[in-house]
Design a protein around this motif. Structure first.
Motif, PDB file in Angstrom:
ATOM      1  N   GLN A  92      11.059  -2.237   9.245  1.00  0.00           N
ATOM      2  CA  GLN A  92      10.285  -3.464   9.074  1.00  0.00           C
ATOM      3  C   GLN A  92      11.223  -4.661   8.878  1.00  0.00           C
ATOM      4  O   GLN A  92      11.064  -5.694   9.511  1.00  0.00           O
ATOM      5  CB  GLN A  92       9.377  -3.302   7.855  1.00  0.00           C
ATOM      6  CG  GLN A  92       8.541  -4.535   7.550  1.00  0.00           C
ATOM      7  CD  GLN A  92       7.628  -4.298   6.348  1.00  0.00           C
ATOM      8  OE1 GLN A  92       7.560  -3.194   5.808  1.00  0.00           O
ATOM      9  NE2 GLN A  92       6.931  -5.332   5.941  1.00  0.00           N
TER      10      GLN A  92
ATOM     11  N   GLU B  39       5.985  -1.886  11.713  1.00  0.00           N
ATOM     12  CA  GLU B  39       5.616  -3.255  12.089  1.00  0.00           C
ATOM     13  C   GLU B  39       6.438  -3.791  13.260  1.00  0.00           C
ATOM     14  O   GLU B  39       7.126  -4.811  13.131  1.00  0.00           O
ATOM     15  CB  GLU B  39       5.732  -4.188  10.874  1.00  0.00           C
ATOM     16  CG  GLU B  39       4.902  -3.681   9.709  1.00  0.00           C
ATOM     17  CD  GLU B  39       4.545  -4.770   8.691  1.00  0.00           C
ATOM     18  OE1 GLU B  39       4.758  -5.960   8.996  1.00  0.00           O
ATOM     19  OE2 GLU B  39       4.011  -4.422   7.634  1.00  0.00           O
TER      20      GLU B  39
ATOM     21  N   ALA C 139       0.822  -1.209   0.000  1.00  0.00           N
ATOM     22  CA  ALA C 139       0.000   0.000   0.000  1.00  0.00           C
ATOM     23  C   ALA C 139       0.863   1.269   0.000  1.00  0.00           C
ATOM     24  O   ALA C 139       0.403   2.338  -0.385  1.00  0.00           O
ATOM     25  CB  ALA C 139      -0.922  -0.004   1.220  1.00  0.00           C
TER      26      ALA C 139
ATOM     27  N   LYS D 216       3.078   1.979   2.869  1.00  0.00           N
ATOM     28  CA  LYS D 216       3.312   2.399   4.253  1.00  0.00           C
ATOM     29  C   LYS D 216       4.808   2.607   4.527  1.00  0.00           C
ATOM     30  O   LYS D 216       5.217   3.649   5.038  1.00  0.00           O
ATOM     31  CB  LYS D 216       2.733   1.347   5.220  1.00  0.00           C
ATOM     32  CG  LYS D 216       1.264   1.034   4.965  1.00  0.00           C
ATOM     33  CD  LYS D 216       0.721  -0.024   5.895  1.00  0.00           C
ATOM     34  CE  LYS D 216       1.342  -1.408   5.719  1.00  0.00           C
ATOM     35  NZ  LYS D 216       0.994  -2.087   4.466  1.00  0.00           N
TER      36      LYS D 216
HETATM   37  N1  LIG Z   1      12.991   1.019  -3.479  1.00  0.00           N
HETATM   38  C1  LIG Z   1      11.943   0.608  -4.218  1.00  0.00           C
HETATM   39  N2  LIG Z   1      12.121   0.347  -5.536  1.00  0.00           N
HETATM   40  C2  LIG Z   1      11.089  -0.054  -6.288  1.00  0.00           C
HETATM   41  N3  LIG Z   1       9.841  -0.233  -5.839  1.00  0.00           N
HETATM   42  C3  LIG Z   1       9.594   0.011  -4.541  1.00  0.00           C
HETATM   43  C4  LIG Z   1      10.635   0.448  -3.665  1.00  0.00           C
HETATM   44  N4  LIG Z   1      10.112   0.620  -2.424  1.00  0.00           N
HETATM   45  C5  LIG Z   1       8.808   0.304  -2.530  1.00  0.00           C
HETATM   46  N5  LIG Z   1       8.486  -0.055  -3.800  1.00  0.00           N
HETATM   47  C6  LIG Z   1       7.141  -0.420  -4.282  1.00  0.00           C
HETATM   48  O1  LIG Z   1       6.251   0.509  -3.740  1.00  0.00           O
HETATM   49  C7  LIG Z   1       5.052  -0.129  -3.354  1.00  0.00           C
HETATM   50  C8  LIG Z   1       4.784   0.136  -1.893  1.00  0.00           C
HETATM   51  O2  LIG Z   1       5.699  -0.622  -1.120  1.00  0.00           O
HETATM   52  P1  LIG Z   1       5.808  -0.497   0.465  1.00  0.00           P
HETATM   53  O3  LIG Z   1       6.972  -1.291   0.876  1.00  0.00           O
HETATM   54  O4  LIG Z   1       5.773   0.923   0.849  1.00  0.00           O
HETATM   55  O5  LIG Z   1       4.473  -1.210   0.947  1.00  0.00           O
HETATM   56  P2  LIG Z   1       3.976  -1.492   2.420  1.00  0.00           P
HETATM   57  O6  LIG Z   1       2.667  -0.827   2.562  1.00  0.00           O
HETATM   58  O7  LIG Z   1       5.005  -1.174   3.403  1.00  0.00           O
HETATM   59  O8  LIG Z   1       3.770  -3.074   2.351  1.00  0.00           O
HETATM   60  P3  LIG Z   1       3.965  -4.208   3.469  1.00  0.00           P
HETATM   61  O9  LIG Z   1       2.736  -4.230   4.299  1.00  0.00           O
HETATM   62  O10 LIG Z   1       4.126  -5.452   2.677  1.00  0.00           O
HETATM   63  O11 LIG Z   1       5.192  -3.844   4.211  1.00  0.00           O
HETATM   64  C9  LIG Z   1       5.210  -1.603  -3.688  1.00  0.00           C
HETATM   65  O12 LIG Z   1       4.629  -1.822  -4.948  1.00  0.00           O
HETATM   66  C10 LIG Z   1       6.703  -1.763  -3.755  1.00  0.00           C
HETATM   67  O13 LIG Z   1       7.046  -2.794  -4.652  1.00  0.00           O
END
Ligand SMILES: Nc1ncnc2c1ncn2[C@@H]1O[C@H](COP(=O)(O)OP(=O)(O)OP(=O)(O)O)[C@@H](O)[C@H]1O
Ligand SMILES: [Mg+2]
Lengths: 315, 260
Positions: free
Chosen positions: B85, B177, B40, B42
C-alpha cells in the motif's frame, strides 16, 4: 547499467591504464612504494565498498580483518614453520570464518548492530595483538622473512608494485562481476528495502552475511599483501584509526562506486605523505580536506564528478 | 483443498486487536477482494499471511501444507507475491532493475560463477532483463524501463510493484490498494491488468477502496471491520448487506458499488 556509473570495461580499462602509467611517470622506489600501499589499501576498500555501498551495511572494525591477514602471514613462518604464502591463505580463511561466526547471529537483526559488533571485534583483535607479546611481538611489531617463489626471492619495489596492482585489478573485476549479478542486485535491493527484497524471495540475512564475508576476505588479503611487501607489521594495521580510514576511503570516493573506492584509497594514502610539509598540522589539514570533499562532492568524488560531467553535457 | 487458506488469524499491537479470528480461502484464477474501513486490519492481514508479521493465533496453509510463521522469502519461494500500500520501491535502481530483482528466485545464484562473471551468469542476466522488459510492457511502463525509479510518478510506481511481483511468477498475488492515488483512466488500466492476471490462473487477493473496481472484478468479497470478519459473499450479496452498508459503504458507496 546503473545511471552515473561507468561500464565494467571502462572501469577496468581506467585501472589498467593508471597501473601502466604510474611507473613511467614516477619511477623512483619511494613513489612505487607509496603506489603499492595505494593498491593494498584499495583492495581492502573495494571489499568495504561492496559491504557499505552495495548492501548498506557498515563495518567499523574492518582493520581487524586486515590485521588477521597481516599477522597470520607474519606468524605462520615463525610459529608454525609454514611459508609466508600458505600462512596468508590461512589468515584469509581465518578472517572469513570469523566474519561468518560474528555475522551470522548479528545480521539476522535489523538496524546498525553490525557496526557496533564489528567495532568491538576490531578493538578486540587489536588488543590481542598488542597484549600477546610472546606470540605477536606486541606493540613493537614483528619481522617477516622474504617470500620465495620457485627458489627466488620476491623483492624490490617494482615487483611488489606489479603484484599488488594486479591484485587490485582482479579484486575490482570480481567486485564488478558481483554487482552485475543476481546476488549483486539482491544486495542493492535490500539496501533500499529489506521488506520488498524479502517478499520477492531474497534471503536478506544470508545475503548480508555473504557480502560481509567477502569484505572480510578482501581486507585479510590486503593485510597479507601488506605484511609480505613491508616485511614488518605493527598492531597499527588492525587499529581503530585504520578502520575509520577504510570507511573514509569508501565514503569519500563515492559509496557504491568501485572506481570511487580506489580513488578514495589513493587519496587517503597519498595525502598524508604529501601533507607532511604541514608538520604537526598534518592531521588537521587532512581532516579539513575530507570535510571539504564531503561538502562539495557529497556523493563522493567519482559519482559526484561523473554527475557534473553528465549535467554539463546535457546542459 | 484450497490453494491458499488462512484460518483464525489473530494479532494485537499493544491494546489494539488488529485481527481477530480472520480467515479466507482463494483458488487458482479467482479474485478475492478484501474491503473495509480504514484501520480494519486489511494490510495487517496481508502482513501476517506473507510472513512479515507473526500471528498470535491461527494458521496459513498453502496447498494444504502448514506454512504459518515461515519467513517472507520462503513463502515467496512457494509462490506467494505481493505489492505494498505504501510503496516499497528500490529507489536507487532503475525501473527495469526493480523488476529484475523480482526474478531472484528464478535465477540460479551461484556465487562463484557470479564473481567470475561466467557466460552462464551473463546469459541469465540477459534472460532476466528480457523477461523484465516484457513485464514492464505488460503494465505499460516499457518506455520508462531505464529511468531511475525515483523519477517515476506515483501511479507508475504502483504498476512497477505489480510488474516486480509478477516477475516472481507467483501462484498467488496479493495487491494492497493497487488503484490508490490513480486517476480513472489508470484505474481502468489496473482493472484490465488484474483480470488478465487472474485469467492466467493466478489467485488474486485484492485490497481496494475503489468500490467500482472491487465490484466489477471480484468473484468474492470479504468485509473486515475492526479486525473481525463482518461479511463475506459475492459482490451483489455484499453490497446489499445492511451491516456492510452501515459499517463501510454508506449511501455514497452503495451508489458507486451499484454503478459498477
Ligand atoms: N506495526 C504496527 N504497529 C502497531 N499498530 C499497527 C501496526 N500495523 C497495524 N497496526 C494497527 O492495526 C490496525 C489495522 O491496521 P491496518 O493497516 O491493517 O488497516 P487497513 O485495513 O489496512 O487500513 P487502511 O484502509 O487505512 O489501509 C490499525 O489500528 C493500526 O493502527
Ligand atoms: Mg491498509
Amino acid at each position: 547499467m546503473r545511471p552515473g556509473t561507468f561500464s565494467k570495461l571502462a572501469i577496468l580499462g581506467t585501472l589498467l591504464l593508471v597501473l601502466a602509467v604510474v611507473p613511467l611517470v614516477l619511477p623512483s622506489p619511494f613513489h612505487l612504494r607509496v603506489a603499492t600501499l595505494v593498491w593494498i589499501n584499495a583492495t581492502a576498500a573495494l571489499g568495504l565498498a561492496l559491504l557499505i555501498g552495495l548492501a548498506g551495511q557498515v563495518s567499523l572494525g574492518h582493520a581487524g580483518f586486515m590485521g588477521i591477514g597481516a599477522y597470520a602471514t607474519a606468524l605462520g613462518p615463525k610459529h608454525l614453520g609454514l611459508d609466508p604464502l600458505s600462512s596468508m591463505a590461512l589468515g584469509i580463511f581465518a578472517a572469513a570464518l570469523l566474519a561468518l561466526l560474528v555475522g551470522r547471529p548479528i545480521l539476522r537483526l535489523k538496524g546498525h548492530y553490525l557496526a557496533v559488533a564489528t567495532l568491538g571485534l576490531g578493538i578486540l583483535v587489536h588488543l590481542v595483538i598488542v597484549s600477546e607479546v610472546p606470540v605477536t611481538g606486541g606493540p613493537d611489531g614483528i619481522q617477516l622473512p622474504h617470500v620465495e617463489l620457485l627458489g627466488r626471492r620476491v623483492t624490490g619495489p617494482e615487483l611488489w608494485y606489479w603484484i599488488t596492482g594486479t591484485g587490485v585489478v582482479l579484486a575490482a573485476w570480481l567486485a564488478l562481476n558481483l554487482e552485475d549479478s543476481s546476488t549483486g542486485r539482491a544486495l542493492r535491493a535490500l539496501h533500499d528495502s529489506e521488506i520488498a527484497a524479502s517478499v520477492v524471495g531474497v534471503d536478506v540475512a544470508r545475503h548480508k552475511l555473504v557480502v560481509f564475508v567477502i569484505a572480510a576476505v578482501y581486507a585479510a588479503l590486503a593485510g597479507g599483501l601488506f605484511a609480505l611487501f613491508n616485511r614488518f607489521v605493527t598492531p597499527d594495521v588492525a587499529g581503530f584509526l585504520r578502520s575509520i580510514e577504510l570507511v573514509t576511503m569508501v565514503v569519500i570516493g563515492g559509496m557504491g562506486s568501485i572506481l570511487g573506492a580506489v580513488v578514495g584509497a589513493a587519496l587517503l594514502t597519498v595525502l598524508p605523505q604529501a601533507l607532511t610539509v604541514f608538520h604537526e598540522y598534518e592531521h588537521a589539514v587532512l581532516g579539513l580536506l575530507i570535510v571539504l570533499f564531503m561538502v562539495f562532492l557529497r556523493q563522493g568524488i567519482v559519482p559526484g564528478l561523473a554527475g557534473r560531467v553528465v549535467r554539463r553535457r546535457s546542459a | 483443498m484450497s490453494l491458499l487458506e488462512a484460518r483464525g488469524l489473530s494479532i494485537a499491537f499493544g491494546g489494539v486487536r488488529a485481527l481477530e479470528q480472520v480467515g479466507f480461502t482463494v483458488d487458482r484464477g479467482e479474485v478475492l477482494a478484501i474491503i473495509g474501513p480504514n484501520g480494519a486490519g486489511k494490510t495487517t492481514l496481508f502482513n501476517v499471511v506473507t510472513g512479515l508479521y507473526r500471528a498470535h493465533g491461527g494458521e496459513v496453509r498453502l496447498d494444504g501444507r502448514d506454512v504459518t510463521g515461515l519467513p517472507p522469502h520462503a513463502l515467496a519461494a512457494r509462490g506467494l507475491a505481493r505489492t505494498f500500500q505504501n510503496l516499497e520501491i528500490f529507489f536507487r535502481m532503475s525501473a527495469l532493475e526493480n523488476v529484475m530483482v523480482g526474478r531472484h528466485l528464478k535465477e540460479r545464484r551461484r556465487l562463484g560463477a557470479e564473481l567470475l562473471g561466467l557466460p552462464s551468469v551473463l546469459r541469465e542476466n540477459r534472460e532476466s532483463r528480457a523477461r523484465s522488459r516484457d513485464l514492464l510492457a505488460f503494465v505499460g511502463l516499457e518506455e520508462r524501463a531505464d529511468e531511475p525509479a525515483t523519477g517515476l510518478p506515483y501511479g507508475a510506481l504502483k504498476r512497477l510493484e505489480i510488474a516486480r511481483a509478477l516477475a516472481c511468477e507467483p501462484r498467488i498475488l496479493m495487491l494492497d490498494e493497487p488503484a490508490a492515488g490513480c486517476n480513472p483512466v489508470e484505474t481502468e488500466e489496473i482493472d484490465r491488468l488484474i483480470a488478465a492476471i487472474a485469467r492466467q490462473g493466478v489467485a488474486v487477493v485484492l485490497v481496494e477502496h475503489d468500490m467500482r473496481l472491487v465490484m466489477r472484478i471480484s468473484d468474492r468479497v470479504l468485509v473486515l471491520d475492526q479486525g473481525r470478519r463482518l461479511a463475506e459473499g459475492t459482490p451483489s450479496q455484499v453490497r446489499s448487506d445492511p451491516r456492510v452498508i452501515d459499517a463501510y459503504l454508506g449511501r455514497h458507496g452503495v451508489a458507486a458499488a451499484h454503478a459498477a
